[in-house]
Design a protein around this motif. Structure first.
Motif, PDB file in Angstrom:
ATOM      1  N   SER A  46      46.082  43.336  44.026  1.00  0.00           N
ATOM      2  CA  SER A  46      44.684  43.429  44.444  1.00  0.00           C
ATOM      3  C   SER A  46      44.003  42.065  44.339  1.00  0.00           C
ATOM      4  CB  SER A  46      43.939  44.448  43.577  1.00  0.00           C
ATOM      5  OG  SER A  46      42.545  44.368  43.796  1.00  0.00           O
ATOM      6  N   VAL A  47      43.521  41.571  45.456  1.00  0.00           N
ATOM      7  CA  VAL A  47      42.786  40.304  45.461  1.00  0.00           C
ATOM      8  C   VAL A  47      41.471  40.462  44.696  1.00  0.00           C
ATOM      9  CG1 VAL A  47      41.582  38.637  46.928  1.00  0.00           C
ATOM     10  CG2 VAL A  47      43.840  39.476  47.593  1.00  0.00           C
ATOM     11  N   VAL A  48      40.804  41.584  44.864  1.00  0.00           N
ATOM     12  CA  VAL A  48      39.529  41.817  44.182  1.00  0.00           C
ATOM     13  C   VAL A  48      39.724  41.803  42.671  1.00  0.00           C
ATOM     14  CG1 VAL A  48      37.688  43.489  43.782  1.00  0.00           C
ATOM     15  CG2 VAL A  48      38.517  43.072  46.105  1.00  0.00           C
ATOM     16  N   LEU A  49      40.731  42.511  42.191  1.00  0.00           N
ATOM     17  CA  LEU A  49      40.985  42.561  40.756  1.00  0.00           C
ATOM     18  C   LEU A  49      41.345  41.178  40.224  1.00  0.00           C
ATOM     19  CD1 LEU A  49      41.183  44.388  38.284  1.00  0.00           C
ATOM     20  CD2 LEU A  49      43.594  44.793  38.850  1.00  0.00           C
ATOM     21  N   LEU A  50      42.133  40.458  40.996  1.00  0.00           N
ATOM     22  CA  LEU A  50      42.515  39.110  40.578  1.00  0.00           C
ATOM     23  C   LEU A  50      41.290  38.203  40.466  1.00  0.00           C
ATOM     24  CD1 LEU A  50      45.111  37.370  40.026  1.00  0.00           C
ATOM     25  CD2 LEU A  50      44.852  36.539  42.365  1.00  0.00           C
ATOM     26  N   ARG A  51      40.386  38.301  41.429  1.00  0.00           N
ATOM     27  CA  ARG A  51      39.201  37.442  41.398  1.00  0.00           C
ATOM     28  C   ARG A  51      38.248  37.851  40.267  1.00  0.00           C
ATOM     29  NH1 ARG A  51      39.717  33.765  44.818  1.00  0.00           N
ATOM     30  NH2 ARG A  51      40.492  33.978  46.948  1.00  0.00           N
TER      31      ARG A  51
END
Length: 480
Positions: free
Chosen positions: A94-99
Motif C-alpha cells: 500500500s502506497v498510502v500506508l507507506l507514506r
C-alpha cells in the motif's frame, strides 16, 4: 533565581512556582513536539498520501516482495532507506500506508534531531524557531512522506552535532553522537564523513570539547553506519575502491566543478536538476538564499554582542559548510534536497538572529510590519512551490501509468523486459516488467522512447505513440 538541570539534555531551566524545573522542561519539549506535529500536518495537507512512488522510491521499495519486481540497485545507493521501510513494505504494497508511516518517521526524526539543541541554545524557543524554519522549506515539506534519505541525513547531522555540544556529556550524549552519525552514514556515507570531519577537528583542537569520549563516539558512529556499505561493497562490487569508482561513474563523475548556479536554479525545482543548463530560477524563491545568510550573520553577531559563547553556533556553521561543499563543488548536478543537512544546521544560528529581530520588533511597529511581511512572504513562496511540484509529479508519474497501459494494449505481459532511456526503470516497474539499458544484450520485449528513434535492432518493430502524456513525445515499440 535558582535553576534545575534537565539530565536528559543538560538544559538549565528556571524553577517555576509550584511546578519546578521539570514542568518548565516539559513545556520546552512539548513546544518542540508541537512544531514537529505541525510540520507533519502541513505536509499532509499539501502532499497527498496517494501520490505514486517516485523513481528513487521505487528502487528502495522494490527491495521487498510486496513491491516487486526488484529494480537495479546501483553503487551509489545505500540500505538506509530500505531499513526505514521494513515495518510496512515487508508485508504490504500500500502506497498510502507507506507514506503515512514515513510521515510519522519524519516528524519523529525532526523532534529527535533538534531536541539535543534545547540544552545548547540559551533560549529554548530558538530551537522551536529553527525547527520551524527548516520545516517551512518546500522541499522539506514535499519529502515528509517520501521514502528518501535526505531528511534523515539532515536530522542525524543536527542530532550528532547537538549531542557533541552538550556540556559535561554523559552516556546518553555519547550514544546520541553515535546514533546520529550512524544514521547519516547509513543513509549517505559521503555525508557521514563530511559531518564527522569538523566534529573530529573540534574534539582534537578545541579545549572545551577535547576528550576521548567525543572522539571515540564520532569514529564509532561513522564506523557503525559505514559497515553495511563496506560489506556490500566487497560482496557485490569487488571492494570499496571499485564501488566508489562505479558510484562516481553513475553520478556523472565526481570532479571539481562549480555547481552553485545549478543549486540556485534548483531552488524552484525540478526535483533533480540534471542537467540545469536550460532551466531558470523564479525570482521569488531566491529569498531563501538571501534570508538565511542574513539571519545566520545576525545570530552570530547577536551572540557576540550579548557576550555569550558563540562556539556552538560556529560549529553548526562549520558542519553545515562541510556537508554542503561536496554538493556545491564536486557534484556536476543539483537537487534541492541535497542541501537539507546544511540548511538544518544553519537554521540554528539563523533562529537566534530571527529572535533578536523579533525582540527588537516589539518596540517598533514598522519593524514588526516588515518582519511579518517577510515571514508571510517566505511562507507563501514555499507553499506555492510545494503545490506546484505536487501537481507536476502527479502528472509526470501518471505518464508511467499511461505508457504501461499502451504496453498492455500491445500485448506486453509478464515475463517481459523493457529497454529505453533512464525512464525505462519506473515504466518497467509500473508495467510489472524487468528493465535494461539499450546496450544490454538480453532480448527486449518492448522499447520505450521519447522524442527519439528506436535503436537499429528495433527499427522494424511496430511503433505506437502514447496519447495524453504530461511530457509529450512518448512512444513504444513492441517486438512483433
Amino acid at each position: 533565581m535558582q535553576t534545575d538541570v534537565m539530565p536528559s539534555v543538560g538544559l538549565a531551566v528556571p524553577r517555576a512556582a509550584g511546578g519546578g524545573g521539570r514542568s518548565a522542561g516539559g513545556v520546552v519539549r512539548w513546544g518542540l513536539g508541537g512544531v514537529c506535529l505541525g510540520f507533519v500536518v502541513v505536509a499532509g495537507v499539501l502532499v497527498p498520501v496517494g501520490l505514486p512512488l517516485g523513481w528513487d522510491e521505487i528502487v528502495y521499495a522494490s527491495r521487498f516482495g510486496p513491491y516487486g519486481p526488484a529494480v537495479p540497485f546501483s553503487a551509489p545507493r545505500t540500505r538506509g532507506v530500505p531499513l526505514l521501510l521494513v515495518p510496512v513494505a515487508s508485508w504490504s504494497d500500500s502506497v498510502v500506508l507507506l507514506r503515512l508511516w514515513m510521515a510519522a518517521l519524519a516528524g519523529g526524526a525532526l523532534y529527535l534531531g533538534f531536541r539535543p539543541w534545547l540544552g545548547v541554545l540559551r533560549r529554548p524557543t530558538g530551537v522551536w524557531v529553527a525547527a520551524a524554519l527548516y520545516g517551512s522549506l518546500w522541499f522539506a515539506l514535499f519529502y515528509v512522506n517520501s521514502a528518501m534519505p535526505n531528511h534523515y541525513t539532515a536530522m542525524g547531522a543536527v542530532a550528532a552535532t547537538g549531542c557533541f555540544l552538550l556540556r559535561d556529556p554523559g552516556r546518553g550524549a555519547y550514544a546520541g553522537i553515535v546514533a546520529g552519525l550512524a544514521v547519516v552514514t547509513l543513509m549517505r556515507p559521503n555525508d557521514g564523513a563530511a559531518v564527522a570531519l569538523p566534529l573530529l577537528v573540534a574534539a582534537l583542537a578545541v579545549p572545551v570539547w577535547r576528550g576521548r569520549g567525543r572522539l571515540v563516539a564520532v569514529v564509532a558512529g561513522v564506523g557503525v553506519g559505514a559497515l553495511p556499505w563496506i560489506v556490500e561493497a566487497w560482496l557485490r562490487f569487488g571492494g570499496v575502491a571499485r564501488r566508489l569508482s562505479e558510484a562516481s561513474d553513475t553520478q556523472g563523475g565526481m570532479r571539481p566543478v562549480l555547481s552553485l548556479k545549478a543549486h540556485l536554479t534548483a531552488l524552484d525545482g525540478p526535483l533533480l536538476c540534471r542537467p540545469c543548463t536550460d532551466d531558470t530560477v523564479a525570482s521569488g524563491v531566491v529569498e531563501w538564499w538571501l534570508l538565511l545568510p542574513l539571519l545566520v550573520v545576525l545570530g552570530l553577531w547577536t551572540a557576540r554582542r550579548a557576550g555569550r559563547p558563540r562556539a556552538s553556533l560556529w560549529l553548526a556553521v562549520a558542519v553545515a559548510a562541510s556537508v554542503s561543499v561536496p554538493y556545491l563543488f564536486l557534484v556536476p548536478y543539483a537537487a534541492p534536497r541535497f542541501l537539507l543537512p546544511g540548511y538544518a544546521l544553519l537554521v540554528l544560528p539563523a533562529a537566534v538572529g530571527l529572535l533578536a529581530v523579533a525582540d527588537r520588533a516589539r518596540g517598533s511597529r514598522p519593524l514588526a510590519v516588515v518582519l511579518a511581511v517577510v515571514l508571510l512572504g517566505h511562507a507563501a513562496v514555499q507553499i506555492t512551490q510545494v503545490r506546484t511540484h505536487v501537481g507536476v509529479q502527479e502528472r509526470a508519474r501518471g505518464d508511467w501509468q499511461r505508457i504501461s497501459a499502451v504496453l498492455r494494449e500491445e500485448g506486453v505481459r509478464r515475463p517481459c523486459l523493457i529497454k529505453g532511456n533512464s525512464s525505462a526503470i519506473p515504466v518497467a516497474y509500473t508495467a510489472g516488467c524487468a528493465s535494461a539499458g539499450m546496450d544490454d544484450p538480453a532480448p527486449a520485449t518492448a522499447v520505450i522512447l521519447r522524442r527519439a528513434d528506436p535503436p537499429r535492432w528495433a527499427r522494424d518493430w511496430p511503433r505506437r505513440p502514447v496519447p495524453d502524456t504530461y511530457n509529450p513525445g512518448w512512444s513504444v515499440a513492441v517486438r512483433p
